[in-house]
Design a protein around this motif. Structure first.
Motif, PDB file in Angstrom:
ATOM      1  N   TRP A   1      16.822  50.680  11.328  1.00  0.00           N
ATOM      2  CA  TRP A   1      16.339  52.019  10.972  1.00  0.00           C
ATOM      3  C   TRP A   1      15.179  52.011   9.976  1.00  0.00           C
ATOM      4  O   TRP A   1      14.262  52.853  10.105  1.00  0.00           O
ATOM      5  CB  TRP A   1      17.488  52.926  10.523  1.00  0.00           C
ATOM      6  CG  TRP A   1      17.974  52.799   9.117  1.00  0.00           C
ATOM      7  CD1 TRP A   1      19.089  52.167   8.679  1.00  0.00           C
ATOM      8  CD2 TRP A   1      17.348  53.347   7.934  1.00  0.00           C
ATOM      9  NE1 TRP A   1      19.203  52.269   7.315  1.00  0.00           N
ATOM     10  CE2 TRP A   1      18.154  52.995   6.840  1.00  0.00           C
ATOM     11  CE3 TRP A   1      16.192  54.091   7.712  1.00  0.00           C
ATOM     12  CZ2 TRP A   1      17.829  53.362   5.528  1.00  0.00           C
ATOM     13  CZ3 TRP A   1      15.869  54.458   6.408  1.00  0.00           C
ATOM     14  CH2 TRP A   1      16.676  54.094   5.335  1.00  0.00           C
ATOM     15  N   PRO A   2      15.125  51.108   8.968  1.00  0.00           N
ATOM     16  CA  PRO A   2      13.940  51.138   8.097  1.00  0.00           C
ATOM     17  C   PRO A   2      12.642  50.817   8.843  1.00  0.00           C
ATOM     18  O   PRO A   2      11.580  51.359   8.504  1.00  0.00           O
ATOM     19  CB  PRO A   2      14.254  50.080   7.032  1.00  0.00           C
ATOM     20  CG  PRO A   2      15.740  50.002   7.006  1.00  0.00           C
ATOM     21  CD  PRO A   2      16.150  50.170   8.439  1.00  0.00           C
ATOM     22  N   ALA A   3      12.706  49.936   9.849  1.00  0.00           N
ATOM     23  CA  ALA A   3      11.498  49.641  10.631  1.00  0.00           C
ATOM     24  C   ALA A   3      11.097  50.844  11.466  1.00  0.00           C
ATOM     25  O   ALA A   3       9.900  51.175  11.576  1.00  0.00           O
ATOM     26  CB  ALA A   3      11.739  48.421  11.518  1.00  0.00           C
ATOM     27  N   VAL A   4      12.084  51.505  12.083  1.00  0.00           N
ATOM     28  CA  VAL A   4      11.792  52.725  12.842  1.00  0.00           C
ATOM     29  C   VAL A   4      11.110  53.751  11.942  1.00  0.00           C
ATOM     30  O   VAL A   4      10.094  54.361  12.309  1.00  0.00           O
ATOM     31  CB  VAL A   4      13.093  53.308  13.443  1.00  0.00           C
ATOM     32  CG1 VAL A   4      12.852  54.689  14.039  1.00  0.00           C
ATOM     33  CG2 VAL A   4      13.671  52.361  14.490  1.00  0.00           C
ATOM     34  N   ALA A   5      11.651  53.929  10.736  1.00  0.00           N
ATOM     35  CA  ALA A   5      11.085  54.907   9.806  1.00  0.00           C
ATOM     36  C   ALA A   5       9.692  54.489   9.339  1.00  0.00           C
ATOM     37  O   ALA A   5       8.785  55.327   9.231  1.00  0.00           O
ATOM     38  CB  ALA A   5      12.012  55.087   8.609  1.00  0.00           C
ATOM     39  N   ALA A   6       9.503  53.201   9.046  1.00  0.00           N
ATOM     40  CA  ALA A   6       8.211  52.723   8.550  1.00  0.00           C
ATOM     41  C   ALA A   6       7.120  52.874   9.599  1.00  0.00           C
ATOM     42  O   ALA A   6       5.995  53.296   9.286  1.00  0.00           O
ATOM     43  CB  ALA A   6       8.331  51.266   8.107  1.00  0.00           C
ATOM     44  N   LEU A   7       7.418  52.525  10.845  1.00  0.00           N
ATOM     45  CA  LEU A   7       6.431  52.663  11.915  1.00  0.00           C
ATOM     46  C   LEU A   7       6.114  54.139  12.155  1.00  0.00           C
ATOM     47  O   LEU A   7       4.957  54.508  12.384  1.00  0.00           O
ATOM     48  CB  LEU A   7       6.927  51.988  13.187  1.00  0.00           C
ATOM     49  CG  LEU A   7       6.998  50.454  13.128  1.00  0.00           C
ATOM     50  CD1 LEU A   7       7.813  49.895  14.302  1.00  0.00           C
ATOM     51  CD2 LEU A   7       5.595  49.844  13.116  1.00  0.00           C
ATOM     52  N   ARG A   8       7.123  54.984  12.092  1.00  0.00           N
ATOM     53  CA  ARG A   8       6.919  56.423  12.306  1.00  0.00           C
ATOM     54  C   ARG A   8       6.163  57.040  11.132  1.00  0.00           C
ATOM     55  O   ARG A   8       5.358  57.964  11.318  1.00  0.00           O
ATOM     56  CB  ARG A   8       8.285  57.098  12.482  1.00  0.00           C
ATOM     57  CG  ARG A   8       8.258  58.514  13.033  1.00  0.00           C
ATOM     58  CD  ARG A   8       9.695  58.977  13.237  1.00  0.00           C
ATOM     59  NE  ARG A   8       9.816  60.316  13.774  1.00  0.00           N
ATOM     60  CZ  ARG A   8       9.932  60.616  15.060  1.00  0.00           C
ATOM     61  NH1 ARG A   8       9.892  59.650  15.956  1.00  0.00           N
ATOM     62  NH2 ARG A   8      10.082  61.874  15.459  1.00  0.00           N
ATOM     63  N   GLY A   9       6.414  56.531   9.908  1.00  0.00           N
ATOM     64  CA  GLY A   9       5.764  57.072   8.718  1.00  0.00           C
ATOM     65  C   GLY A   9       4.452  56.405   8.358  1.00  0.00           C
ATOM     66  O   GLY A   9       3.817  56.792   7.376  1.00  0.00           O
ATOM     67  N   ASP A  10       4.054  55.365   9.127  1.00  0.00           N
ATOM     68  CA  ASP A  10       2.795  54.649   8.905  1.00  0.00           C
ATOM     69  C   ASP A  10       2.717  54.099   7.486  1.00  0.00           C
ATOM     70  O   ASP A  10       1.769  54.343   6.737  1.00  0.00           O
ATOM     71  CB  ASP A  10       1.596  55.553   9.194  1.00  0.00           C
ATOM     72  CG  ASP A  10       0.301  54.745   9.307  1.00  0.00           C
ATOM     73  OD1 ASP A  10       0.358  53.573   9.738  1.00  0.00           O
ATOM     74  OD2 ASP A  10      -0.772  55.281   8.948  1.00  0.00           O
ATOM     75  N   VAL A  11       3.749  53.338   7.108  1.00  0.00           N
ATOM     76  CA  VAL A  11       3.782  52.708   5.796  1.00  0.00           C
ATOM     77  C   VAL A  11       4.077  51.222   5.960  1.00  0.00           C
ATOM     78  O   VAL A  11       4.535  50.762   7.001  1.00  0.00           O
ATOM     79  CB  VAL A  11       4.855  53.346   4.883  1.00  0.00           C
ATOM     80  CG1 VAL A  11       4.476  54.772   4.528  1.00  0.00           C
ATOM     81  CG2 VAL A  11       6.238  53.292   5.516  1.00  0.00           C
ATOM     82  N   GLU A  12       3.808  50.485   4.914  1.00  0.00           N
ATOM     83  CA  GLU A  12       4.040  49.038   4.877  1.00  0.00           C
ATOM     84  C   GLU A  12       5.432  48.798   4.298  1.00  0.00           C
ATOM     85  O   GLU A  12       5.693  49.103   3.128  1.00  0.00           O
ATOM     86  CB  GLU A  12       2.971  48.384   3.994  1.00  0.00           C
ATOM     87  CG  GLU A  12       2.998  46.881   3.981  1.00  0.00           C
ATOM     88  CD  GLU A  12       2.180  46.254   5.098  1.00  0.00           C
ATOM     89  OE1 GLU A  12       2.180  45.019   5.187  1.00  0.00           O
ATOM     90  OE2 GLU A  12       1.547  47.006   5.873  1.00  0.00           O
ATOM     91  N   LEU A  13       6.346  48.291   5.109  1.00  0.00           N
ATOM     92  CA  LEU A  13       7.734  48.138   4.701  1.00  0.00           C
ATOM     93  C   LEU A  13       7.959  46.845   3.936  1.00  0.00           C
ATOM     94  O   LEU A  13       7.513  45.772   4.339  1.00  0.00           O
ATOM     95  CB  LEU A  13       8.651  48.146   5.932  1.00  0.00           C
ATOM     96  CG  LEU A  13      10.137  47.841   5.698  1.00  0.00           C
ATOM     97  CD1 LEU A  13      10.782  48.924   4.841  1.00  0.00           C
ATOM     98  CD2 LEU A  13      10.867  47.697   7.034  1.00  0.00           C
ATOM     99  N   ARG A  14       8.706  46.953   2.818  1.00  0.00           N
ATOM    100  CA  ARG A  14       9.351  45.793   2.211  1.00  0.00           C
ATOM    101  C   ARG A  14      10.831  46.127   2.120  1.00  0.00           C
ATOM    102  O   ARG A  14      11.226  47.041   1.392  1.00  0.00           O
ATOM    103  CB  ARG A  14       8.788  45.478   0.825  1.00  0.00           C
ATOM    104  CG  ARG A  14       9.520  44.252   0.242  1.00  0.00           C
ATOM    105  CD  ARG A  14       8.900  43.723  -1.007  1.00  0.00           C
ATOM    106  NE  ARG A  14       9.760  42.688  -1.589  1.00  0.00           N
ATOM    107  CZ  ARG A  14       9.602  42.205  -2.814  1.00  0.00           C
ATOM    108  NH1 ARG A  14       8.606  42.638  -3.576  1.00  0.00           N
ATOM    109  NH2 ARG A  14      10.432  41.284  -3.277  1.00  0.00           N
ATOM    110  N   ASN A  15      11.628  45.404   2.879  1.00  0.00           N
ATOM    111  CA  ASN A  15      13.032  45.744   3.026  1.00  0.00           C
ATOM    112  C   ASN A  15      13.912  44.863   2.147  1.00  0.00           C
ATOM    113  O   ASN A  15      13.995  43.649   2.348  1.00  0.00           O
ATOM    114  CB  ASN A  15      13.452  45.587   4.496  1.00  0.00           C
ATOM    115  CG  ASN A  15      14.838  46.139   4.759  1.00  0.00           C
ATOM    116  OD1 ASN A  15      15.433  46.803   3.904  1.00  0.00           O
ATOM    117  ND2 ASN A  15      15.362  45.881   5.939  1.00  0.00           N
ATOM    118  N   LEU A  16      14.574  45.490   1.190  1.00  0.00           N
ATOM    119  CA  LEU A  16      15.565  44.822   0.359  1.00  0.00           C
ATOM    120  C   LEU A  16      16.964  45.298   0.734  1.00  0.00           C
ATOM    121  O   LEU A  16      17.816  45.530  -0.121  1.00  0.00           O
ATOM    122  CB  LEU A  16      15.289  45.070  -1.131  1.00  0.00           C
ATOM    123  CG  LEU A  16      13.997  44.499  -1.691  1.00  0.00           C
ATOM    124  CD1 LEU A  16      13.883  44.795  -3.181  1.00  0.00           C
ATOM    125  CD2 LEU A  16      13.889  43.001  -1.437  1.00  0.00           C
ATOM    126  N   GLY A  17      17.193  45.462   2.040  1.00  0.00           N
ATOM    127  CA  GLY A  17      18.534  45.716   2.527  1.00  0.00           C
ATOM    128  C   GLY A  17      19.251  44.388   2.691  1.00  0.00           C
ATOM    129  O   GLY A  17      18.781  43.517   3.420  1.00  0.00           O
TER     130      GLY A  17
END
Length: 390
Positions: free
Chosen positions: A186-202
């Motif tokens: 879900w964070p990748a889905v949200a990041a691609l949809r929101g056009d942001v650079e993800l750093r995931n600390l999940g």
């Protein structure tokens, strides 16, 4: 095919990159944190590169990434292999499952483990679009990998991120448990949809209000920060209400030491029927071992909430109160996790193991998060003058 040396400049979304005898190993926690608390389960989770990508621009039509995977398997419980996903100019184009690599097989009943080494694996993508393009190779969210080699039919150029950096911390659900591929967490889905650079600390099983994670967030570059807390504290039975609330305040205080005005979102857990009114600890249902679907259950008693034990309903109320008491921070926001996945959703999209969402539900959660949080009027809405990547 041209061979490009793998360097840290090609790796996005990691805290740091370790040089190994084979190549590079991405880490999502810095070395000092891994040294301070070398818990084996945490170290395994942080080394799984959820949200980490190999990123470059190129005119290549063929790309090959060689990795050496290492995975955990449970005897009697099948787990899907990790994958490498291809994203071109922000669009998911293809996904390729891993094979080979090392495996550590664990027996859930006895705790015994067996290590079996294996060869490296090459992921090949052909038929990429013509012309210059931004290529992102999303690494598996559920297996650790060493990056061994990168081969293309045209040169590649490392790029600096030009989008807002969203740093997110959460549990195994944020890590991506039960999602099929790395761009479907879900964070990748949200990041691609929101056009942001993800750093995931999940971190699976490790969203436990740890001070070293707060300091990691404090020291990391970030334009947007979200923290999703609760489910691991409940299913570990790791705190009582008296200790949880001050710990969350301290966690937020530490983040604010490094990011005093950065938009910061505190999110509570999604709906999880086994822990809504029943405290932990959580456990694997022994009756499901060896079946097609292992399931979890809660082993506490509902009446123990009166003694300060935590349930998800208690935690949601506590987190909402934390944000209310910090009303002097105009950039701190609260999101009730049941807005992402609630009781009604559990009827239509039940959690297969009673704890983690499946791929379709990850997408539902990610899309709802993006539509709420990255909307123009949302907590992470784009400020005037900040444009999307062309």
């Amino acid at each position: 095919m041209l061979s490009t040396p793998l360097t840290p400049s090609l790796v996005h979304g990691a805290a740091e990159v370790e040089t190994t005898t084979r190549g590079l190993r991405p880490h999502r926690l810095p070395q000092w944190a891994r040294t301070q608390f070398p818990d084996p389960h945490l170290l395994m989770m942080e080394a799984q590169p959820s949200g980490v990508r190999v990123v470059f621009t190129t005119t290549a039509r063929t790309v090959a990434l060689e990795t050496h995977p290492s995975r955990l398997a449970y005897r009697g419980a099948d787990r899907p292999r990790g994958s490498v996903d291809l994203v071109v100019d922000g669009a998911v184009v293809a996904s390729s499952p891993l094979a080979d690599g090392d495996v550590i097989e664990s027996d859930l009943q006895t705790g015994a483990t067996e290590f079996r080494p294996g060869p490296s694996h090459t992921t090949m993508f052909d038929g990429l679009p013509a012309g210059n393009k931004l290529v992102e190779l999303w690494l598996p969210h559920n297996e650790s990998v060493e990056l061994v080699g990168l081969r293309t039919d045209e040169p590649v150029i490392p790029v600096e991120p030009d989008r807002r950096v969203w740093l997110h911390h959460g549990s195994s659900i944020s890590h991506g448990s039960n999602a099929s591929t790395p761009t479907q967490i879900w964070p990748a889905v949200a990041a691609l949809r929101g056009d942001v650079e993800l750093r995931n600390l999940g971190f699976g099983g490790n969203a436990l209000v740890d001070p070293f994670v707060a300091r990691t967030i404090r020291d990391a570059p970030a334009d947007l920060i979200s923290v999703k807390l609760g489910i691991n504290v409940v299913n570990l039975d790791g705190m009582r209400l008296r200790t949880f609330v001050p710990a969350v305040h301290g966690f937020l205080d530490t983040i604010r030491d490094g990011h005093p005005t950065t938009p910061l979102l505190l999110a509570s857990p999604i709906f999880c029927g086994i822990h809504e009114d029943t405290p932990g600890p959580g456990a694997v249902d022994p009756a499901t071992l060896g079946t097609d679907q292992v399931r979890f259950l809660a082993t506490g008693r509902p009446e123990e909430a009166q003694q300060g034990k935590l349930t998800l309903r208690v935690i949601r109320d506590a987190l909402a109160s934390v944000v209310e008491r910090r009303a002097d921070d105009p950039n701190l926001h609260y999101l009730d996790g049941t807005a992402l996945y609630g009781a009604d959703d559990a009827v239509v999209h039940p959690l297969p193991d009673a704890l983690h969402p499946d791929t379709a539900t990850h997408r539902l959660i990610g899309e709802r998060f993006a539509d709420h949080v990255f909307a123009q009027a949302g907590p992470f809405g784009r400020p005037a003058g900040v444009t999307a990547r062309a």
